[in-house]
Scaffold this active site. Sequence first.
Site, short mmCIF file in Angstrom:
data_model
loop_
_atom_site.label_atom_id
_atom_site.label_comp_id
_atom_site.label_asym_id
_atom_site.label_seq_id
_atom_site.Cartn_x
_atom_site.Cartn_y
_atom_site.Cartn_z
N THR A 325 0.88 -1.41 -0.01
CA THR A 325 -0.19 0.01 0.02
C THR A 325 0.88 1.30 0.02
O THR A 325 1.95 1.20 0.18
CB THR A 325 -0.90 0.02 1.17
OG1 THR A 325 0.09 0.28 2.39
CG2 THR A 325 -1.80 -1.21 1.46
N CYS A 326 0.18 2.37 -0.14
CA CYS A 326 0.92 3.68 -0.20
C CYS A 326 1.09 4.39 1.08
O CYS A 326 1.40 5.47 1.04
CB CYS A 326 0.18 4.71 -1.25
SG CYS A 326 0.01 3.95 -2.70
N ASP A 327 1.04 3.53 2.13
CA ASP A 327 1.13 4.30 3.61
C ASP A 327 2.85 3.77 3.84
O ASP A 327 3.18 2.53 4.01
CB ASP A 327 0.14 3.53 4.46
CG ASP A 327 0.08 4.29 5.64
OD1 ASP A 327 1.24 4.49 6.34
OD2 ASP A 327 -1.01 4.81 6.21
N ASN A 368 -6.68 1.52 -0.11
CA ASN A 368 -5.72 1.68 -1.26
C ASN A 368 -6.49 0.67 -2.51
O ASN A 368 -5.72 0.29 -3.30
CB ASN A 368 -4.26 1.18 -1.15
CG ASN A 368 -3.47 2.43 -1.12
OD1 ASN A 368 -2.24 2.06 -1.39
ND2 ASN A 368 -3.87 3.79 -1.09
#
Length: 378
Positions: A325-327, A368
């Site tokens: 994910t983009c975290d 996401n």
Amino acid sequence: MTTTARIRDFITTQRPEGPCLVVDLDVVQDNFKAFRHAMPDSAIYYAVKANPAPEILKLLAGMGSNFDCASVAEIEMALAAGATPARVSYGNTIKKERDVARAFALGVCLFAVDSHEEVEKVARAAPGARVFCRVLTDGEGAEWPLSRKFGCVPQMAVDVLVYAHQLGLVSYGVSFHVGSQMTKLDAWDAALGDAKRVFVSLAKQGIELKMVNMGGGFPTKYLKDVPTAEAYGQAIYGALRKHFGNKLPETIIEPGRGMVGNAGVIKAEVVLVSKKSDNDDVRWVFLDIGKFGGLAETMDEAIRYSIRTERDGDAMEPCVLAGPTCDSADVLYEKKPYPMPVTLTIGDEVLIEGTGAYTTTYSAVAFNGFEPLKSYVI
Ligand SMILES: *Cc1c(COP(=O)(O)O)cnc(C)c1O
């Protein structure tokens, strides 16, 4: 080794798409039998939150398990699996009064408390019910400690149980949880000593407690070996005899992780292997599962899973392991990099072992756009 032949066959023949958890019910069955054999005088209350898959609950209900539930939804799942309300404990010390009322209407009659305020709710919404008071433990030796969120000091537990009695409830016992993934056999000793002191104080006020709920904490083998259920049973019964002598109370255990952890394996895939600079000596390996897809217990790198690949015979080098994910929090192991084969390649399958507990229930709905972790119970 937690990838059983049945799990391996399922993955190779069914080729499930995307990351997924596969749980082998035979292992759950063996775990239940091991607990029953190791602690024959304790009632087993499976902690539903560890993995509430209906097939698991049904198997355990059929084998005579009771259930530790933390919400009305979990209570309904246990009942749907075939448990009677008498076999359910509402073990969360933080409940809305209307949820206590709903549980009571469903027939549940055993509630956890750790404060005067909670006793008042139970007394109003479930008059005459049995309550047990949770006492704090220090969590020392647990890889996933439960900190100070639940429980009160033993002296306050005495007052809470006296108050419950005054409000017409049945003050039934004391509970504690030594902390999850507890690898120290003697962790129950101090808590049982506290429990006994609460029993003695209550007896002086004419209230006879009957039960000690010894909680969960029984470990699953991840990378390091852990003692057997048998060893825990011996240590716990030794401590019970030491503190309670010849007059043992009724006892309950609430295994969650120890019941289902080693029954499950997550199949995942390598999405990217890359570096941050040409002369970086640590590779970054990105999987199609991370903290938000079910591996939340890698928080602070607390739980270190065993991860297998088809290239495990090749040379190994440490990697930073991360989710998709983009975290930026979605990194599994970085402080202590994880050894992976140097030949590991995009598209390789990885098996994350010992993931039957606290994975599906922790996965986000669609962070996401990634689907929640799929689960197959075989
Ligand atoms: C989570 C929980 C358990 C299960 O703990 P494990 O360490 O997974 O065995 C047992 N009892 C209570 C009250 C819990 O909250």
